[in-house]
Design a protein around this motif. Structure first.
Motif, mmCIF file in Angstrom:
data_model
loop_
_atom_site.group_PDB
_atom_site.id
_atom_site.type_symbol
_atom_site.label_atom_id
_atom_site.label_comp_id
_atom_site.label_asym_id
_atom_site.label_seq_id
_atom_site.Cartn_x
_atom_site.Cartn_y
_atom_site.Cartn_z
ATOM 1 N N THR A 85 58.815 28.652 30.437
ATOM 2 C CA THR A 85 57.595 28.104 29.842
ATOM 3 C C THR A 85 56.324 28.671 30.490
ATOM 4 O O THR A 85 55.409 29.134 29.790
ATOM 5 N N ASP A 86 56.225 28.652 31.805
ATOM 6 C CA ASP A 86 55.015 29.140 32.480
ATOM 7 C C ASP A 86 54.821 30.645 32.288
ATOM 8 O O ASP A 86 53.690 31.128 32.162
ATOM 9 N N TRP A 87 55.916 31.373 32.307
ATOM 10 C CA TRP A 87 55.873 32.831 32.126
ATOM 11 C C TRP A 87 55.402 33.190 30.719
ATOM 12 O O TRP A 87 54.511 34.015 30.522
ATOM 13 N N ILE A 88 56.003 32.522 29.721
ATOM 14 C CA ILE A 88 55.635 32.765 28.325
ATOM 15 C C ILE A 88 54.162 32.444 28.105
ATOM 16 O O ILE A 88 53.417 33.194 27.473
ATOM 17 N N GLY A 89 53.725 31.305 28.629
ATOM 18 C CA GLY A 89 52.338 30.893 28.449
ATOM 19 C C GLY A 89 51.352 31.819 29.140
ATOM 20 O O GLY A 89 50.304 32.155 28.578
ATOM 21 N N ALA A 90 51.681 32.250 30.365
ATOM 22 C CA ALA A 90 50.776 33.135 31.100
ATOM 23 C C ALA A 90 50.631 34.478 30.400
ATOM 24 O O ALA A 90 49.528 35.028 30.303
ATOM 25 N N GLU A 91 51.735 35.027 29.907
ATOM 26 C CA GLU A 91 51.666 36.319 29.216
ATOM 27 C C GLU A 91 50.866 36.206 27.918
ATOM 28 O O GLU A 91 50.089 37.101 27.581
ATOM 29 N N ALA A 92 51.058 35.113 27.194
ATOM 30 C CA ALA A 92 50.325 34.935 25.933
ATOM 31 C C ALA A 92 48.833 34.821 26.186
ATOM 32 O O ALA A 92 48.013 35.425 25.473
ATOM 33 N N LEU A 93 48.452 34.052 27.198
ATOM 34 C CA LEU A 93 47.032 33.893 27.508
ATOM 35 C C LEU A 93 46.452 35.205 28.016
ATOM 36 O O LEU A 93 45.344 35.600 27.612
ATOM 37 N N ALA A 94 47.176 35.893 28.891
ATOM 38 C CA ALA A 94 46.672 37.149 29.443
ATOM 39 C C ALA A 94 46.422 38.176 28.348
ATOM 40 O O ALA A 94 45.419 38.901 28.378
ATOM 41 N N ARG A 95 47.328 38.268 27.393
ATOM 42 C CA ARG A 95 47.128 39.234 26.303
ATOM 43 C C ARG A 95 45.888 38.894 25.500
ATOM 44 O O ARG A 95 45.108 39.778 25.125
ATOM 45 N N ARG A 96 45.664 37.634 25.237
ATOM 46 C CA ARG A 96 44.486 37.252 24.453
ATOM 47 C C ARG A 96 43.190 37.499 25.223
ATOM 48 O O ARG A 96 42.186 37.907 24.648
ATOM 49 N N VAL A 97 43.213 37.238 26.514
ATOM 50 C CA VAL A 97 42.042 37.545 27.329
ATOM 51 C C VAL A 97 41.808 39.051 27.365
ATOM 52 O O VAL A 97 40.675 39.533 27.218
ATOM 53 N N ALA A 98 42.891 39.817 27.547
ATOM 54 C CA ALA A 98 42.772 41.277 27.602
ATOM 55 C C ALA A 98 42.229 41.836 26.292
ATOM 56 O O ALA A 98 41.399 42.754 26.292
ATOM 57 N N GLU A 99 42.678 41.303 25.177
ATOM 58 C CA GLU A 99 42.193 41.781 23.879
ATOM 59 C C GLU A 99 40.695 41.563 23.741
ATOM 60 O O GLU A 99 39.982 42.425 23.194
ATOM 61 N N ARG A 100 40.214 40.451 24.222
ATOM 62 C CA ARG A 100 38.776 40.186 24.134
ATOM 63 C C ARG A 100 37.981 41.107 25.056
ATOM 64 O O ARG A 100 36.949 41.648 24.666
ATOM 65 N N LEU A 101 38.463 41.301 26.280
ATOM 66 C CA LEU A 101 37.754 42.172 27.209
ATOM 67 C C LEU A 101 37.824 43.637 26.771
ATOM 68 O O LEU A 101 36.930 44.429 27.090
ATOM 69 N N ALA A 102 38.873 44.004 26.030
ATOM 70 C CA ALA A 102 39.059 45.399 25.613
ATOM 71 C C ALA A 102 38.221 45.786 24.401
ATOM 72 O O ALA A 102 38.290 46.924 23.946
ATOM 73 N N ARG A 103 37.433 44.884 23.911
ATOM 74 C CA ARG A 103 36.588 45.218 22.759
ATOM 75 C C ARG A 103 35.551 46.276 23.094
ATOM 76 O O ARG A 103 35.120 47.020 22.210
ATOM 77 N N ASP A 104 35.142 46.331 24.378
ATOM 78 C CA ASP A 104 34.110 47.307 24.732
ATOM 79 C C ASP A 104 34.423 48.048 26.028
ATOM 80 O O ASP A 104 33.524 48.596 26.667
ATOM 81 N N ARG A 105 35.708 48.072 26.443
ATOM 82 C CA ARG A 105 36.097 48.784 27.658
ATOM 83 C C ARG A 105 37.604 48.985 27.633
ATOM 84 O O ARG A 105 38.315 48.375 26.835
ATOM 85 N N ASP A 106 38.113 49.841 28.527
ATOM 86 C CA ASP A 106 39.551 50.062 28.642
ATOM 87 C C ASP A 106 40.140 49.064 29.629
ATOM 88 O O ASP A 106 39.647 48.909 30.758
ATOM 89 N N VAL A 107 41.207 48.398 29.207
ATOM 90 C CA VAL A 107 41.844 47.355 29.998
ATOM 91 C C VAL A 107 43.340 47.646 30.099
ATOM 92 O O VAL A 107 43.976 48.022 29.119
ATOM 93 N N TYR A 108 43.886 47.472 31.289
ATOM 94 C CA TYR A 108 45.316 47.659 31.529
ATOM 95 C C TYR A 108 45.949 46.287 31.741
ATOM 96 O O TYR A 108 45.668 45.604 32.720
ATOM 97 N N LEU A 109 46.810 45.884 30.798
ATOM 98 C CA LEU A 109 47.512 44.604 30.870
ATOM 99 C C LEU A 109 48.891 44.837 31.478
ATOM 100 O O LEU A 109 49.743 45.491 30.877
ATOM 101 N N LEU A 110 49.110 44.293 32.663
ATOM 102 C CA LEU A 110 50.386 44.444 33.348
ATOM 103 C C LEU A 110 51.409 43.439 32.818
ATOM 104 O O LEU A 110 51.035 42.353 32.343
ATOM 105 N N PRO A 111 52.693 43.766 32.904
ATOM 106 C CA PRO A 111 53.720 42.764 32.557
ATOM 107 C C PRO A 111 53.615 41.559 33.474
ATOM 108 O O PRO A 111 53.301 41.687 34.668
ATOM 109 N N GLY A 112 53.877 40.389 32.928
ATOM 110 C CA GLY A 112 53.791 39.174 33.733
ATOM 111 C C GLY A 112 54.951 39.050 34.705
ATOM 112 O O GLY A 112 56.071 39.449 34.419
#
Length: 248
Positions: free
Chosen positions: A38-65
């Motif tokens: 549960t915690d792993w699934i939730g953290a990865e889902a949130l991280a991807r959504r945060v990364a997508e927002r930050l990547a709108r105007d810069r390059d972002v590297y999303l690591l595996p959780g």
């Protein structure tokens, strides 16, 4: 642009990665109805959504959780796997240093597990050791979007309760069971420092999972992602200014 583990080294070499994002979860019992991850699934889902927002105007590297962290308090219950605090701190340090050698100076840790208290201390040490590094900590339960929460979950919805049930109903409904036990122990959160969860709550729950809905899960995840992305950007800008006006 957003890059993850499916990218090649050449993709990253050609990019101008400004930010790396690292989600940290846990593999531990989540009562009768929620999966161990549960915690792993939730953290990865949130991280991807945060990364997508930050990547709108810069390059972002999303690591595996990371699936493992500090879950000792759930130890006797089957399926739980944990690291020691020193191991978790060391692995975080090694990961950040590996990114640092590649020129990545801004890293966001998205913590999906409330028991990972050692992370804040290690993050503080790394920031002091590398003056040009900006390493932030954000928590999955911090739906208000603060980039430096306390790291502690309080109140009556601590584990496998309404919030986590709602999140999994939205993200992972096929693995959410129907047997939901509502239970809020008559003691404080600090009792997990003295006893295993199974001694405090026989079914490993601390909250009211019967109240969780998929609609609430979607809303809390999107609100957290939006708030954390905004707070991370503001924190980078503010810390860079304190360190000498470096452009964010």
């Amino acid at each position: 642009m957003l890059y993850d583990a499916e990218a090649t080294y050449a993709d990253l070499e050609a990019a101008e990665v400004e930010i790396a994002i690292l989600p940290i979860g846990a593999i531990e019992q989540h009562s009768l109805h929620l999966p161990l991850g549960t915690d792993w699934i939730g953290a990865e889902a949130l991280a991807r959504r945060v990364a997508e927002r930050l990547a709108r105007d810069r390059d972002v590297y999303l690591l595996p959780g990371w699936p493992y962290s500090l879950s000792q308090c759930h130890g006797p219950m089957p399926g739980t796997v944990w690291l020691t605090p020193r191991t978790l701190a060391d692995v975080l340090g090694d990961t950040v240093r590996s990114l640092y050698t590649q020129g990545i100076r801004r890293v966001v840790v998205i913590n999906g597990h409330g028991g990972n208290f050692v992370l804040d201390a290690e993050i503080r040490e790394l920031n002091l050791r590398y003056p040009d590094l900006i390493l932030l900590s954000a928590a999955s339960w911090d739906t208000a979007g603060g980039a430096r929460p306390t790291g502690r979950v309080t109140g009556g919805d601590i584990h496998a309760g309404e919030g986590e049930t709602a999140s999994q109903l939205y993200l992972n409904p096929q693995h959410v069971g129907s047997e939901r036990v509502d239970y809020v122990p008559p003691v404080g959160r600090e009792f997990l420092d003295y006893a295993y969860m199974c001694h405090i709550s026989p079914h490993g729950v601390w909250g009211r999972p019967s109240r969780g809905t998929a609609e609430a899960g979607k809303e809390q995840l999107e609100r957290a992602a939006e708030g954390l992305a905004r707070a991370v950007q503001e924190a980078f800008e503010g810390i860079a200014a304190l360190k000498g006006g470096e452009e964010a």
